[in-house]
Design a protein around this motif. Structure first.
Motif, PDB file in Angstrom:
ATOM      1  N   SER A   1      -5.164  12.301 -20.732  1.00 32.28           N
ATOM      2  CA  SER A   1      -3.905  13.891 -20.130  1.00 32.28           C
ATOM      3  C   SER A   1      -4.917  14.052 -18.645  1.00 32.28           C
ATOM      4  N   PRO A   2      -4.667  14.502 -17.687  1.00 31.91           N
ATOM      5  CA  PRO A   2      -3.111  14.320 -17.574  1.00 31.91           C
ATOM      6  C   PRO A   2      -2.610  13.464 -16.767  1.00 31.91           C
ATOM      7  N   PHE A   3      -2.861  12.240 -17.016  1.00 29.99           N
ATOM      8  CA  PHE A   3      -2.659  11.133 -15.868  1.00 29.99           C
ATOM      9  C   PHE A   3      -1.606  10.213 -16.803  1.00 29.99           C
ATOM     10  N   GLY A   4      -1.539   9.972 -18.095  1.00 32.64           N
ATOM     11  CA  GLY A   4      -0.163   9.538 -18.210  1.00 32.64           C
ATOM     12  C   GLY A   4       0.791   9.269 -17.711  1.00 32.64           C
ATOM     13  N   PRO A   5       1.516  10.053 -17.226  1.00 29.45           N
ATOM     14  CA  PRO A   5       2.726   9.935 -16.503  1.00 29.45           C
ATOM     15  C   PRO A   5       2.729   8.718 -15.039  1.00 29.45           C
TER      16      PRO A   5
ATOM     17  N   PRO B   1       0.732  -0.731  -0.142  1.00 28.21           N
ATOM     18  CA  PRO B   1       0.248   0.051  -0.324  1.00 28.21           C
ATOM     19  C   PRO B   1       1.207   1.083  -0.032  1.00 28.21           C
ATOM     20  N   SER B   2       2.048   1.323   0.490  1.00 32.90           N
ATOM     21  CA  SER B   2       2.748   2.181  -0.044  1.00 32.90           C
ATOM     22  C   SER B   2       3.620   2.557  -1.143  1.00 32.90           C
ATOM     23  N   GLY B   3       3.464   1.678  -1.897  1.00 35.49           N
ATOM     24  CA  GLY B   3       4.391   1.951  -2.912  1.00 35.49           C
ATOM     25  C   GLY B   3       5.402   1.851  -2.655  1.00 35.49           C
ATOM     26  N   TYR B   4       6.643   0.846  -1.486  1.00 32.67           N
ATOM     27  CA  TYR B   4       7.445   0.564  -1.600  1.00 32.67           C
ATOM     28  C   TYR B   4       7.640  -0.841  -0.802  1.00 32.67           C
TER      29      TYR B   4
ATOM     30  N   ARG C   1       0.823   5.258  -9.457  1.00 34.98           N
ATOM     31  CA  ARG C   1       0.089   6.131  -8.849  1.00 34.98           C
ATOM     32  C   ARG C   1      -1.313   4.480  -9.292  1.00 34.98           C
ATOM     33  N   TYR C   2      -1.693   4.968 -10.801  1.00 30.93           N
ATOM     34  CA  TYR C   2      -2.791   4.499 -11.262  1.00 30.93           C
ATOM     35  C   TYR C   2      -2.754   2.361 -10.634  1.00 30.93           C
ATOM     36  N   TYR C   3      -1.545   2.352 -11.402  1.00 34.15           N
ATOM     37  CA  TYR C   3      -0.765   0.241 -11.303  1.00 34.15           C
ATOM     38  C   TYR C   3      -1.638   0.369  -9.502  1.00 34.15           C
ATOM     39  N   THR C   4      -1.070   0.994  -8.848  1.00 39.34           N
ATOM     40  CA  THR C   4      -1.036   0.701  -7.008  1.00 39.34           C
ATOM     41  C   THR C   4      -2.671   0.855  -6.635  1.00 39.34           C
TER      42      THR C   4
END
Length: 444
Positions: free
Chosen positions: A416-420, A50-53, A424-427
């Protein structure tokens, strides 16, 4: 489980790169996920951090019911055992934290022997225990009778150990996958057609889709009002063999949260994870603009500060003394668009670290969530869409409608603008994919 011994898993895994989630290449997290999927039958979604790490696997334990059922958490002072999972906190040696699989009992010279990945392919190495957060120990380890090693020895051939159900074999032919098998003496053939990021089933008695996940294929299907996932393991070029079904209805989070509904609590859990790694006292590092678990910014900061003031008057009085200009705006309802000063940011961090103030942020997010457009009836898809809306309301309104959670994730990333913001969105997608749709998340 797919491997009948730990040594057979090590032999089949080392000296290769593994990327199970298809994001950011072969990370240390991918090796942990492969261990869970191969040896204990978890899905990739049940292994997310959940922390992304990597540190979140230990520090936020249990990150899913399946992880809590499979592993117990031990401190850094425990004696490591072969098959344990070792997790390191952020440090100079591991700026993004680290996770690896223990190959040998005990330590030697302040190091432990592990199977580790990133930056190299998965390899047998010794790593320092400095900065170690602790261990996750399998409650029912595979064992292998090797006497501790990790080196050599003829391992078992990976094979499913449970009876196979309908659709036990996948074969890819150009733009389609045929799923065949038998049950009760009857043969079944199902056809899935290639899409941009997944394979969708042609109309039939079952409705499903196939998601590529590293060397595995995940079959998602809804049936009789439930949702389930089956894992298929690569056995050759364009060929995968299936194993037992994982019922996602039992894969929700194991600890209750605090909210007026499980939906809102889980929505805050997802948004808070991708915005701040669930830190109530977070202040946007780049420019001291966003604050709190959901990173409210500009004039919306006054709203959440007001809610915190109501929830925690004592903390408010201290904050008011240290950040009088911001406090005056809260009380007068003025306009607040500038960045915080460092002194004001420090004052907020001190206040927001008080547990009494957290209810104010929860109340603000509950109000936000109820006021956001209702775009999807499905709670998971609504929360994923809200994750985008919370970041950019205008951008979210341009995201094409989707029929599955995976399709919505991909639509968001293609808008746009979410592509980069792939991570965030995989998590967010993984958190929602693992959710049973009703349980509150772990306490935060």
């Amino acid at each position: 489980m797919v491997f009948s011994s730990f040594q057979s898993w090590v032999d089949a895994t080392r000296n290769r790169f593994w990327d199970l989630d298809g994001a950011y290449g072969a990370q240390c997290w991918d090796l942990w996920a492969k261990y869970c999927v191969d040896c204990y039958g978890l899905t990739v979604a049940q292994c997310i951090t959940p922390s992304g790490y990597a540190e979140g696997i230990y520090n936020r334990y249990p990150t899913s019911t399946a992880v809590g059922d499979t592993f117990e958490r031990l401190g850094a002072d425990a004696t490591p055992k072969r098959e344990d999972v070792a997790v390191w906190n952020f440090s100079s040696a591991y700026p993004s934290s680290h996770i690896a699989i223990v190959l040998e009992d005990g330590t030697s010279g302040g190091t432990i022997r592990v199977l580790t990945q990133n930056p190299d392919a998965s390899a047998d190495k010794r790593l320092s225990v400095s900065g170690l957060a602790g261990y996750l120990r399998p409650k029912h380890p595979l064992g292998d009778g090797s006497g501790g090693g990790g080196g050599g020895g003829g391992g078992d051939t990976p094979s499913p150990s449970e009876p196979e159900a309908v659709g036990s074999f996948m074969q890819r032919y150009d733009n389609q996958i045929l799923l065949t098998g038998s049950k009760d003496g009857k043969k079944s053939v199902r056809t899935f057609l290639r899409g941009t990021t997944m394979w969708k089933e042609t109309p039939g008695t079952l409705s499903g889709w196939i998601e590529p996940s590293g060397d595995t294929m995940l079959l998602h299907e809804g049936r009789n009002g439930s949702y389930r996932v089956r894992t298929f393991w690569k056995i050759g070029d364009g060929q995968w063999r299936g194993k037992a079904i994982t019922d996602i209805s039992s894969g929700g989070q194991s600890q209750p949260g605090s909210s007026d509904s499980s939906e809102n609590s889980y929505a805050l859990y997802v948004v808070g994870t991708v915005e701040s790694s669930l830190r109530w006292d977070a202040v946007e590092a780049a420019n001291l603009q966003g604050i709190g678990i959901a990173q409210w910014s500009f004039g919306r900061r006054l709203q959440v500060l007001n809610k915190m003031k109501t929830a925690d008057p004592t903390g408010w009085n201290t904050f008011k003394t240290k950040a009088p200009a911001v406090a005056a705006l809260v009380e007068s309802g003025g306009t607040f668009t500038r960045n915080l000063t460092q002194t004001e940011a420090d004052a907020f961090e001190t206040w927001a670290s008080r547990s009494e103030s957290h209810q104010g942020q929860r109340d603000q997010f509950t109000e936000d969530y109820k006021g956001y457009p209702q775009t999807y009836e499905d709670d998971k898809m609504q929360i994923l869409w809200v994750t985008a809306y919370h970041q950019s309301p205008a951008g979210a309104q341009n995201v094409p409608k989707a029929s599955t959670l995976l399709e919505l994730r991909n639509n968001i990333l293609n808008t746009s603008p979410f592509g980069p913001y792939t991570s965030r969105y995989y998590t967010a997608y993984n958190l929602l994919n693992a959710w049973d749709g009703k349980s509150n998340p772990p306490n935060f």
